[in-house]
Design an enzyme around this catalytic site. Sequence first.
Site, mmCIF file in Angstrom:
data_model
loop_
_atom_site.group_PDB
_atom_site.id
_atom_site.type_symbol
_atom_site.label_atom_id
_atom_site.label_comp_id
_atom_site.label_asym_id
_atom_site.label_seq_id
_atom_site.Cartn_x
_atom_site.Cartn_y
_atom_site.Cartn_z
ATOM 1 N N ASP A 52 0.788 -1.235 0.000
ATOM 2 C CA ASP A 52 0.000 0.000 0.000
ATOM 3 C C ASP A 52 0.826 1.295 0.000
ATOM 4 O O ASP A 52 0.527 2.232 0.757
ATOM 5 C CB ASP A 52 -0.952 0.026 1.204
ATOM 6 C CG ASP A 52 -1.992 -1.094 1.158
ATOM 7 O OD1 ASP A 52 -1.961 -1.897 0.219
ATOM 8 O OD2 ASP A 52 -2.822 -1.160 2.081
ATOM 9 N N LYS A 90 -6.980 -5.089 -2.917
ATOM 10 C CA LYS A 90 -7.725 -5.637 -1.774
ATOM 11 C C LYS A 90 -8.666 -4.589 -1.229
ATOM 12 O O LYS A 90 -8.435 -3.383 -1.426
ATOM 13 C CB LYS A 90 -6.748 -6.108 -0.695
ATOM 14 C CG LYS A 90 -5.866 -4.981 -0.187
ATOM 15 C CD LYS A 90 -4.817 -5.481 0.767
ATOM 16 C CE LYS A 90 -3.965 -4.335 1.269
ATOM 17 N NZ LYS A 90 -4.701 -3.299 1.997
ATOM 18 N N CYS A 142 -2.091 -2.617 7.696
ATOM 19 C CA CYS A 142 -1.982 -3.547 6.562
ATOM 20 C C CYS A 142 -0.709 -4.384 6.589
ATOM 21 O O CYS A 142 -0.736 -5.561 6.222
ATOM 22 C CB CYS A 142 -2.149 -2.790 5.253
ATOM 23 S SG CYS A 142 -3.872 -2.259 5.045
HETATM 24 C C1 VGL Z 1 -4.708 0.790 5.716
HETATM 25 C C2 VGL Z 1 -6.289 1.722 7.069
HETATM 26 C C3 VGL Z 1 -7.242 1.552 6.108
HETATM 27 C C4 VGL Z 1 -3.293 0.386 5.524
HETATM 28 C C5 VGL Z 1 -5.664 0.608 4.729
HETATM 29 O O1 VGL Z 1 -2.829 0.293 4.359
HETATM 30 O O2 VGL Z 1 -2.601 0.147 6.537
HETATM 31 N N1 VGL Z 1 -5.037 1.334 6.877
HETATM 32 N N2 VGL Z 1 -6.927 0.993 4.939
#
Ligand code: VGL
Length: 249
Positions: free
Chosen positions: A54, A151, A196
Amino acid sequence: MPPFFVPPGKTDDARPLHRLPFLVMMGTLTRCHPLEPRLMIFRPSAEDVLLVVDVQNDFCSGGALAVPEGEAVVPVVNALAERFQTVILTQDWHPAGHVSFASRHERPAFSTIDLDYGTQVLWPDHCVQGTDGASFHPALHVPHAQAVVRKGYHPEIDSYSAFLEADHTTPTGLTGYLRERSVRRVFAVGLATDFCVLWTALDAAKAGFSVAVIEDACRAIDLDGSLDRAWSAMREAGVERIESPSISG
Ligand code: VGL
Ligand code: ZN
C-alpha cells in the site's frame, strides 16, 4: 542421514558429498554481517518475495489517510526492490461508500463500530478505485514488480491483509500465487506497519511462510498504542523484525 561433520582424526576426502548440504546452506540462507556479527544477513533468492504494501498517495503526506512520514519508505523500498527477483505490490482499492469509511456510517473518523466480522475502525474515505489517491506514490520505482494484489474491493468487507479479507475467510488469491511460484519467505514493507503490514505479516505466517518485516521500510499510523501491540503480535507469531541493511545485494 550421514553426518555433516567428520569425526576427529578422519578425513572427509572420501565422502566429499557430505559437505554439500552445508555449502548449499552457506550459499542461499543467512550469514553474519562482517562488522556486526549478531546482525543476520539475508540474501534474497528465487524463494523470497518482497511484498510492498500500500505505498499509495492517500497514505502519504497530503493524502486522505496520511501516515506520518509515509513517503519516507519510498527510497528505502526502491533500493530494497533491486535486491529481489520477485516483488509483489499491494493496493488498497475501495469502492465509493465502502463499509470502512466513516462517511458511510455518519460517524467520526477513527471511531470504531461492530460489524458481522468484528470491530472495524472507521477511516476517512481513502484509496477509492481509480482515483489519484489510490495510485502508487509517483516516486515508487519497481519496474520489475510482477503482480499487483488489490484488496478491499468488496463493498461490505475491509481487507488490511493481502492474503485474507477482514472476515478472515475470503482469500485474495495471494497464498496460491506465492505457493505456485515456490516462494517460502515473505519480506513485508510499506504502509501502515500497524494495520496492513501487520495483518499481511500475520496471515503470511499462518499460511506457513517464513516472514520478516523490514522496519525502516515501513511507517505506522499508531492509533491508541496500535504500533506497540502490532510488534508484540508479530513477535508472538514468529515474524522477524529486521532492518534494510540486513538484506544483501
Ligand atoms: C490501511 C487503514 C485503512 C493500511 C488501509 O494500508 O494500513 N489502513 N486501509
Ligand atoms: Zn483501506
